[in-house]
Enzyme design. Sequence first.
Site, short mmCIF file in Angstrom:
data_model
loop_
_atom_site.label_atom_id
_atom_site.label_comp_id
_atom_site.label_asym_id
_atom_site.label_seq_id
_atom_site.Cartn_x
_atom_site.Cartn_y
_atom_site.Cartn_z
N ASN A 90 0.86 -1.17 0.00
CA ASN A 90 0.00 0.00 0.00
C ASN A 90 0.90 1.23 0.00
O ASN A 90 1.89 1.27 0.74
CB ASN A 90 -0.89 0.02 1.25
CG ASN A 90 -1.90 -1.12 1.24
OD1 ASN A 90 -2.39 -1.51 0.19
ND2 ASN A 90 -2.19 -1.67 2.41
N GLY A 93 -3.99 3.40 0.93
CA GLY A 93 -4.37 2.85 2.23
C GLY A 93 -3.20 2.56 3.14
O GLY A 93 -3.30 1.71 4.03
N HIS A 106 6.64 2.88 7.06
CA HIS A 106 7.88 2.10 6.96
C HIS A 106 7.52 0.99 5.98
O HIS A 106 6.60 0.20 6.27
CB HIS A 106 8.30 1.57 8.33
CG HIS A 106 9.56 0.75 8.33
ND1 HIS A 106 10.62 1.00 9.22
CD2 HIS A 106 9.95 -0.32 7.59
CE1 HIS A 106 11.58 0.12 9.00
NE2 HIS A 106 11.20 -0.70 8.03
N HIS A 140 6.45 -1.94 3.83
CA HIS A 140 6.11 -3.31 4.24
C HIS A 140 5.34 -3.98 3.12
O HIS A 140 4.49 -3.37 2.46
CB HIS A 140 5.31 -3.34 5.54
CG HIS A 140 4.14 -2.41 5.56
ND1 HIS A 140 4.27 -1.06 5.81
CD2 HIS A 140 2.82 -2.63 5.37
CE1 HIS A 140 3.07 -0.50 5.77
NE2 HIS A 140 2.17 -1.44 5.50
N HIS A 153 2.73 -6.87 2.41
CA HIS A 153 1.74 -7.77 3.00
C HIS A 153 1.79 -9.10 2.23
O HIS A 153 1.78 -9.10 0.98
CB HIS A 153 0.33 -7.22 2.85
CG HIS A 153 0.05 -5.95 3.60
ND1 HIS A 153 -0.64 -5.92 4.79
CD2 HIS A 153 0.34 -4.66 3.31
CE1 HIS A 153 -0.77 -4.67 5.20
NE2 HIS A 153 -0.18 -3.88 4.32
P1 5GP Z 1 -0.73 -0.52 5.87
O1 5GP Z 1 -2.17 -0.11 6.00
O2 5GP Z 1 0.20 0.58 6.31
O3 5GP Z 1 -0.39 -1.08 4.53
O4 5GP Z 1 -0.54 -1.73 6.85
C1 5GP Z 1 -0.10 -1.63 8.16
C2 5GP Z 1 -0.34 -2.98 8.80
O5 5GP Z 1 0.37 -3.00 10.03
C3 5GP Z 1 -1.82 -3.23 9.12
O6 5GP Z 1 -2.23 -4.41 8.46
C4 5GP Z 1 -1.83 -3.36 10.63
O7 5GP Z 1 -2.73 -4.35 11.09
C5 5GP Z 1 -0.39 -3.72 10.96
N1 5GP Z 1 0.05 -3.27 12.27
C6 5GP Z 1 -0.17 -2.04 12.82
N2 5GP Z 1 0.40 -1.96 14.02
C7 5GP Z 1 0.99 -3.17 14.25
C8 5GP Z 1 1.74 -3.69 15.35
O8 5GP Z 1 1.99 -3.04 16.36
N3 5GP Z 1 2.19 -4.97 15.23
C9 5GP Z 1 1.94 -5.73 14.12
N4 5GP Z 1 2.42 -6.98 14.13
N5 5GP Z 1 1.25 -5.26 13.08
C10 5GP Z 1 0.77 -4.00 13.13
ZN ZN Z 2 10.91 2.75 10.34
#
Ligand code: 5GP
Ligand code: ZN
Length: 114
Positions: free
Chosen positions: A87, A93, A98, A100, A102
């Site tokens: 994302n 979204g 940082h 990542h 999925h």
């Molecule tokens: P994004 O929406 O930025 O692509 O995804 C962030 C992801 O990080 C989300 O799926 C969310 O559930 C996950 N996430 C947020 N905070 C934490 C955390 O403290 N630990 C872990 N393991 N996942 C997290």
């Molecule tokens: Zn970072």
Amino acid sequence: MEKCLFCEIAKGNIPATIEYEDENVIAFRDINPQAPIHILIIPRDHIPTVNDLTPDHQAIIAAMFQAVQKLTRDNKIDHTGYRTVFNCNRDGGQDVYHLHLHVLGGRKMTWPPG
Ligand code: 5GP
Ligand code: ZN
């Protein structure tokens, strides 16, 4: 400067269920899984978004996809299938700035993703 959540996980300062790590990347279970298997693969280096990737990050990008292959094999979803998602920024979204990747699997994914 505010601390980055995923940098803190990478340093071991915030607990996570680590599934894989090497010198370039760490993979851990998403805290709010959207599928039976939902793993996040992050670089150890703080790279905010896909937009910030440069040719200098080649080794990191390769390591992320090698981790995808290993994790999906280990979780036995490599043949049934899975989805990988980056994302990026508001409309993509992205909540955590940082980089990542999925990895979602263990159920049939739908398209379009919404
Ligand atoms: P994004 O929406 O930025 O692509 O995804 C962030 C992801 O990080 C989300 O799926 C969310 O559930 C996950 N996430 C947020 N905070 C934490 C955390 O403290 N630990 C872990 N393991 N996942 C997290
Ligand atoms: Zn970072």
